[in-house]
Design a protein around this motif. Sequence first.
Motif, PDB file in Angstrom:
ATOM      1  N   TRP A 227      34.139  41.625  36.742  1.00 46.03           N
ATOM      2  CA  TRP A 227      32.823  41.134  36.341  1.00 46.03           C
ATOM      3  C   TRP A 227      31.975  42.224  35.700  1.00 46.03           C
ATOM      4  O   TRP A 227      30.886  41.947  35.206  1.00 46.03           O
TER       5      TRP A 227
ATOM      6  N   VAL B  50      31.852  41.131  32.066  1.00 53.47           N
ATOM      7  CA  VAL B  50      31.533  39.728  31.779  1.00 53.47           C
ATOM      8  C   VAL B  50      30.097  39.624  31.261  1.00 53.47           C
ATOM      9  O   VAL B  50      29.156  39.944  31.995  1.00 53.47           O
TER      10      VAL B  50
ATOM     11  N   THR C 272      37.068  33.530  38.016  1.00 51.06           N
ATOM     12  CA  THR C 272      36.863  34.594  37.037  1.00 51.06           C
ATOM     13  C   THR C 272      37.689  34.359  35.780  1.00 51.06           C
ATOM     14  O   THR C 272      37.199  34.538  34.662  1.00 51.06           O
TER      15      THR C 272
ATOM     16  N   GLY D 280      36.168  31.883  33.730  1.00 50.78           N
ATOM     17  CA  GLY D 280      35.096  32.486  32.935  1.00 50.78           C
ATOM     18  C   GLY D 280      35.619  33.216  31.718  1.00 50.78           C
ATOM     19  O   GLY D 280      35.060  33.097  30.617  1.00 50.78           O
TER      20      GLY D 280
ATOM     21  N   SER E  81      36.637  30.805  29.060  1.00 53.48           N
ATOM     22  CA  SER E  81      35.483  30.302  28.313  1.00 53.48           C
ATOM     23  C   SER E  81      34.934  31.358  27.357  1.00 53.48           C
ATOM     24  O   SER E  81      34.488  31.031  26.253  1.00 53.48           O
TER      25      SER E  81
ATOM     26  N   ALA F  59      32.670  28.323  33.090  1.00 53.57           N
ATOM     27  CA  ALA F  59      33.643  28.946  33.989  1.00 53.57           C
ATOM     28  C   ALA F  59      34.108  27.956  35.048  1.00 53.57           C
ATOM     29  O   ALA F  59      35.286  27.927  35.418  1.00 53.57           O
TER      30      ALA F  59
ATOM     31  N   TYR G 220      37.796  26.651  35.937  1.00 50.44           N
ATOM     32  CA  TYR G 220      38.290  26.676  37.318  1.00 50.44           C
ATOM     33  C   TYR G 220      38.789  25.297  37.730  1.00 50.44           C
ATOM     34  O   TYR G 220      39.816  25.171  38.424  1.00 50.44           O
TER      35      TYR G 220
END
Length: 397
Positions: free
Chosen positions: A118, A121, A266, A269, A272, A300, A304
């Motif tokens: 992250w 991100v 994650t 994410g 995306s 995200a 998922y």
Amino acid sequence: MSFWNDPLKVAADWLEGVFMGWGMNAVLSHVLVAFLGVLLLITVLMVLDIFLVWIERKVVARFQDRLGPNRLGPYGLIQPFADIIKLIIKEDTTPGGADKVVYNLAPILSMMSVLILWAVVPLAPVMLGVDLNVGALFLIAAGAIGTLSIIMAGWSSNNKFAMIGGFRQVAVMVSFEVPMLTMLLIPTIFSGSMNMNAIIGAQDVWFVWISPLGALIFLIAAIAELGRAPFDLAEGESELVSGFNIEYSGMKFGMFYAGELLHAFTFGGFWSILFFGGYRFFGLEQVSPFLAILIMIFKAMLGYWVIMWVKYTMMRIRIDQMLSFNWKFLTPLSFALLLVTALMNALLASAPTWLYVLGMFLANVVTGWIALEIARSATRNERERLEGPKKVAKVSH
């Protein structure tokens, strides 16, 4: 500068001013504010992980025509907290012949490998941890730590089933990281950068429309990298009595489970970000950074949900079939798609946007169709070799 336009910058400057007012020097106050920012992100992610447990159980319940958690709190929302309390008070055991340092370090690395992802991100145009110019490469490098933790857990447990599970994950890591890394180069070609924010900024047209086959291959490789069904070979209850985590109990086991769920979210994410525009959605991300964060989380969560859909729909693939699928089909297809994408990108560089998108989309369709025809022909030849041409002809009729 308004708080609503750049909340992190305003809050960080205010905190640094407070700390410096207490007599702290500028460098130390800056480091302390950065530490507090990391701590806040980790706290938010861990709270989100708690609710991912509830979401996962509710979704699988709907898939299997059950109710799921519905006793503790409205719609069972307090059930994950009860599970955490149960895991904390359970007895913490360590096998007598285990390598204690490696054994106890493995679940920590499993969770850490997800959290450090992250760092790159972009949650909003002005809200990101590290603006790394090789963010796509960082994704592969940091994600490999999670696989390493599974290998460490399997080897250090002094259990043959756990070791087999760890060995299987080595095979998965070596195999499916190849097509995943190859597909990461496709958004890099389109955007001209490996920076995550630059990749999002280049998606005036989502890359999934330009390279739908690339998005599909990345999703398949990500699911395999996560070790989720149908690629959950490191944790096979039917043949490994749970696999690499068989000797873990209490919160150590819970960290592996929580790390898997957060890792799946994650990768949703990152899917995306790379192919669905990240926090961009018809200019709404410019209204407020908080709205951009909601858009990012929503996308995200959709990724998922797709990963959950695949897990609870498909059966586990045998390890030899899985590796054959990767090395004989997915990896050659990813290399071919990368070459076709690079060639078409050079040929259509000066073309209008609509022609560029249409040309790239058709190139993906043709590449996928040719790959399926080659696979179909190879499968038929193999059946004829094993069963004989007459029986195959009778079945086809």
